[in-house]
Design a protein around this motif. Structure first.
Motif, mmCIF file in Angstrom:
data_model
loop_
_atom_site.group_PDB
_atom_site.id
_atom_site.type_symbol
_atom_site.label_atom_id
_atom_site.label_comp_id
_atom_site.label_asym_id
_atom_site.label_seq_id
_atom_site.Cartn_x
_atom_site.Cartn_y
_atom_site.Cartn_z
ATOM 1 N N SER A 1 1.115 9.168 -6.118
ATOM 2 C CA SER A 1 1.647 10.580 -5.923
ATOM 3 C C SER A 1 2.478 10.992 -7.095
ATOM 4 N N PRO B 1 0.885 -1.077 -0.183
ATOM 5 C CA PRO B 1 -0.165 0.087 -0.121
ATOM 6 C C PRO B 1 0.754 1.156 0.148
ATOM 7 N N THR C 1 0.852 4.038 -3.023
ATOM 8 C CA THR C 1 0.679 5.487 -2.706
ATOM 9 C C THR C 1 1.809 6.143 -3.126
#
Length: 94
Positions: free
Chosen positions: A12, A4, A8
């Motif tokens: 991003s 995760p 992320t």
């Protein structure tokens, strides 16, 4: 456990790069359009002021058109000098 956080970070990074690229493209085309509009306004101003009065507003922001309109109402219709406090469209700073 790390997937995760890795996803992320990737999301991003991609979002940042996509935002940066679209910002550069928007700025480039915005400046091209503004320069083109200013050049056209200048060429029309050679022929006369009436052809170029609101052409200059086209390369500005929308509130500039309202400002020019309010200023014209004060100067032309009411014969009030420019930046006179009697004109409600004038913004005064102390």
């Amino acid at each position: 456990m790390c997937k995760p956080a890795l996803m992320t970070a990737v999301f991003s990074t991609v979002s940042f790069l996509l935002g940066a690229i679209t910002s550069v493209v928007s700025g480039f085309f915005g400046m091209k359009i503004a320069t083109y509009a200013n050049a056209r306004t200048t060429l029309e101003a050679i022929k006369g002021v009436s052809k170029a009065l609101f052409g200059r507003v086209g390369s500005g922001i929308y509130t500039k058109a309202a400002d020019v309109g309010a200023d014209l109402v004060g100067k032309v219709e009411r014969n009030i000098p420019e930046d006179d406090p009697r004109n409600p469209a004038v913004t005064r700073s102390k």
